[in-house]
Design a protein around this motif. Structure first.
Motif, PDB file in Angstrom:
ATOM      1  N   ILE A  74       0.868  -1.295   0.127  1.00 27.64           N
ATOM      2  CA  ILE A  74       0.102  -0.149   0.166  1.00 27.64           C
ATOM      3  C   ILE A  74       0.990   1.280  -0.149  1.00 27.64           C
ATOM      4  O   ILE A  74       0.743   2.097  -0.741  1.00 27.64           O
ATOM      5  N   ILE A  75       1.884   1.248   0.837  1.00 31.69           N
ATOM      6  CA  ILE A  75       2.745   2.486   0.862  1.00 31.69           C
ATOM      7  C   ILE A  75       3.532   2.576  -0.386  1.00 31.69           C
ATOM      8  O   ILE A  75       3.700   3.717  -0.941  1.00 31.69           O
ATOM      9  N   ASN A  76       4.144   1.316  -0.817  1.00 34.77           N
ATOM     10  CA  ASN A  76       5.049   1.327  -2.051  1.00 34.77           C
ATOM     11  C   ASN A  76       4.072   1.788  -3.688  1.00 34.77           C
ATOM     12  O   ASN A  76       4.508   2.562  -4.269  1.00 34.77           O
ATOM     13  N   PHE A  77       2.885   1.432  -3.483  1.00 33.16           N
ATOM     14  CA  PHE A  77       2.186   1.794  -4.871  1.00 33.16           C
ATOM     15  C   PHE A  77       1.027   2.547  -4.785  1.00 33.16           C
ATOM     16  O   PHE A  77       0.177   2.754  -5.613  1.00 33.16           O
ATOM     17  N   LEU A  78       0.891   3.171  -3.438  1.00 34.49           N
ATOM     18  CA  LEU A  78      -0.355   4.252  -3.416  1.00 34.49           C
ATOM     19  C   LEU A  78       0.372   5.623  -2.787  1.00 34.49           C
ATOM     20  O   LEU A  78       0.186   6.528  -3.426  1.00 34.49           O
ATOM     21  N   LEU A  79       0.788   5.338  -1.481  1.00 28.17           N
ATOM     22  CA  LEU A  79       1.417   6.814  -0.959  1.00 28.17           C
ATOM     23  C   LEU A  79       2.664   7.248  -1.529  1.00 28.17           C
ATOM     24  O   LEU A  79       2.734   8.535  -1.614  1.00 28.17           O
ATOM     25  N   ILE A  80       3.511   6.344  -1.940  1.00 31.91           N
ATOM     26  CA  ILE A  80       4.810   7.100  -2.363  1.00 31.91           C
ATOM     27  C   ILE A  80       4.806   7.614  -3.718  1.00 31.91           C
ATOM     28  O   ILE A  80       5.297   8.506  -4.045  1.00 31.91           O
ATOM     29  N   ALA A 105      12.206   7.432  -9.628  1.00 27.93           N
ATOM     30  CA  ALA A 105      12.648   6.716  -8.131  1.00 27.93           C
ATOM     31  C   ALA A 105      11.626   6.454  -7.298  1.00 27.93           C
ATOM     32  O   ALA A 105      11.816   5.646  -6.574  1.00 27.93           O
ATOM     33  N   GLY A 106      10.651   7.046  -7.352  1.00 26.91           N
ATOM     34  CA  GLY A 106       9.281   6.711  -6.414  1.00 26.91           C
ATOM     35  C   GLY A 106       8.614   5.618  -6.780  1.00 26.91           C
ATOM     36  O   GLY A 106       7.801   4.886  -6.203  1.00 26.91           O
ATOM     37  N   LEU A 107       8.763   5.115  -8.206  1.00 26.95           N
ATOM     38  CA  LEU A 107       7.695   4.297  -8.433  1.00 26.95           C
ATOM     39  C   LEU A 107       8.494   2.603  -8.541  1.00 26.95           C
ATOM     40  O   LEU A 107       7.837   1.729  -8.401  1.00 26.95           O
ATOM     41  N   LEU A 108       9.810   2.501  -8.254  1.00 23.63           N
ATOM     42  CA  LEU A 108      10.379   1.269  -8.277  1.00 23.63           C
ATOM     43  C   LEU A 108      10.889   1.144  -6.851  1.00 23.63           C
ATOM     44  O   LEU A 108      12.242   1.391  -6.420  1.00 23.63           O
ATOM     45  N   PRO A 109      10.169   0.311  -5.987  1.00 25.07           N
ATOM     46  CA  PRO A 109      10.703   0.194  -4.552  1.00 25.07           C
ATOM     47  C   PRO A 109      11.535  -1.260  -4.472  1.00 25.07           C
ATOM     48  O   PRO A 109      11.428  -1.956  -5.228  1.00 25.07           O
ATOM     49  N   ALA A 239      15.315  15.418  -0.315  1.00 24.31           N
ATOM     50  CA  ALA A 239      15.311  15.533   1.326  1.00 24.31           C
ATOM     51  C   ALA A 239      13.896  15.381   1.728  1.00 24.31           C
ATOM     52  O   ALA A 239      13.744  14.540   2.736  1.00 24.31           O
ATOM     53  N   VAL A 240      13.025  16.040   1.387  1.00 30.00           N
ATOM     54  CA  VAL A 240      11.784  16.152   1.674  1.00 30.00           C
ATOM     55  C   VAL A 240      11.324  14.881   1.320  1.00 30.00           C
ATOM     56  O   VAL A 240      10.372  14.308   2.210  1.00 30.00           O
ATOM     57  N   PHE A 241      11.221  14.358   0.463  1.00 27.11           N
ATOM     58  CA  PHE A 241      10.863  12.961  -0.174  1.00 27.11           C
ATOM     59  C   PHE A 241      11.237  11.878   0.974  1.00 27.11           C
ATOM     60  O   PHE A 241      10.421  11.236   1.361  1.00 27.11           O
ATOM     61  N   TYR A 242      12.520  11.664   0.995  1.00 26.65           N
ATOM     62  CA  TYR A 242      13.034  10.495   2.014  1.00 26.65           C
ATOM     63  C   TYR A 242      12.640  11.197   3.556  1.00 26.65           C
ATOM     64  O   TYR A 242      12.296  10.108   4.183  1.00 26.65           O
ATOM     65  N   LEU A 243      12.360  12.420   3.915  1.00 29.29           N
ATOM     66  CA  LEU A 243      11.952  12.512   5.357  1.00 29.29           C
ATOM     67  C   LEU A 243      10.688  12.089   5.578  1.00 29.29           C
ATOM     68  O   LEU A 243      10.295  11.529   6.449  1.00 29.29           O
TER      69      LEU A 243
END
Length: 330
Positions: A74-80, A105-109, A239-243
């Protein structure tokens, strides 16, 4: 002396990782290190193989750990993806190619490092194995459609290459790790394995991780220096993305999971597969998209090390197990 050298990097990742990044970055400015790319997959195998010794095959393939794996999906394919899209439109909307880099970067967990970091900080390794395999497969299928929606371009992904990667970095090390463990059991007791042999495994894995970091950053150091005018905005967005990613996953882990599952969730959702992402960025969107992914790699490995240190120091998930090989407090 030899034992101290072997264990020092894994016990001091907040120092060993930036040292490796600096050495790799400097080397890449003066030497052509492109040939090192041929060894990254081998090093990834060597990084994962020690973490698989002692893992039960049944746990890696059964339907246990469904809760933590389901939350990670859910986190990897919806929230991120939503987070990456929001930050891209906020910080990088002036350059569609850089926005595409953040989206990729955000789409490939998950990556091979997901499993290694999970083991190092005493998380649920079988759950991390499931997350890695499932996320790579699902991400490869969904990413082209997500990119079409987010940046208006359909970018196909080679599924056979993805399956080959999964086989080399997940299934082959898992099988060989199981065979190795069976051989060790013939010679040593379970207690001897836990107390004498097992402590060496994260240390060996970490050296392979450092080799990957050195090779990856050295091959892209000239690219980073080529566009210094873009670095500020990209670094801020990342930085905001990873935080937010770390914070979101930590809150969810604390609310719904035990410590071992929580650690697996963190490294199964924050670590992105930047190797695949970099290839897509270069071929589909150009050097500026690739620059975003390269800088993400620098932040990601350093953030993973610092997070593990802070999680232990401030008790994000409760007390670390007594046999933990997690990072020592400075």
């Amino acid at each position: 002396m030899g034992k101290t050298a072997l264990f020092w990097p894994s016990k001091n990742p907040v120092l060993s990782i930036p040292i490796t990044l600096a050495l790799g970055f400097t080397a890449g400015l003066f030497v052509d290190t492109s040939s090192l790319g041929n060894f990254i997959l081998i090093c990834t195998f060597l990084m994962i193989y020690p973490t698989m010794i002692g893992v039960k095959l049944k746990e890696a393939f059964d339907f246990s750990h469904a809760k933590v794996v389901g939350i990670s999906l859910i986190i990897n394919f919806l929230l991120i993806p939503l987070l990456a899209w929001g930050l891209g439109t906020t910080f990088l909307s002036g350059d569609p190619s850089m926005m595409a880099g953040l989206a990729i970067a955000g789409l490939l967990p998950t990556s091979g490092m997901t499993i290694s970091w999970t083991m190092m900080f005493k998380g649920n390794v079988p759950a991390a194995i499931k997350m890695t395999a499932l996320s790579l497969i699902i991400g490869s299928i969904l990413a082209p459609f997500y990119l079409l929606i987010m940046v208006g371009k359909y970018v196909p992904i080679d599924l056979m290459k993805t399956f080959t990667t999964i086989a080399v970095i997940v299934f082959l090390p898992l099988v060989l790790g199981h065979v190795t463990f069976l051989q060790l059991k013939k010679k040593y007791s379970q207690e001897h394995f836990q107390k004498v042999i097992k402590p060496y495994l994260p240390a060996v894995s970490f050296w392979a991780m450092l080799a990957i970091i050195f090779a990856s950053i050295s091959m892209k150091s000239k690219m980073v220096l080529a566009r210094p005018d873009l670095l500020g905005g990209i670094l801020l967005a990342l930085a905001v993305f990873y935080l937010i990613n770390f914070t979101l996953s930590t809150v969810i882990a604390r609310l719904f999971l035990n410590r071992a599952d929580g650690v697996a969730l963190i490294y199964g959702t924050v670590m992105r597969n930047l190797s695949i992402a970099l290839g897509l960025a270069i071929t589909a969107f150009g050097p500026q998209a690739a620059l975003v992914v390269t800088l993400a790699f620098i932040l990601q490995v350093q953030a993973a090390a610092w997070y593990g240190k802070m999680a232990d120091r401030f008790g994000f998930f409760g007390k670390t197990p007594s046999d933990s090989l997690a990072v020592k407090q400075a």
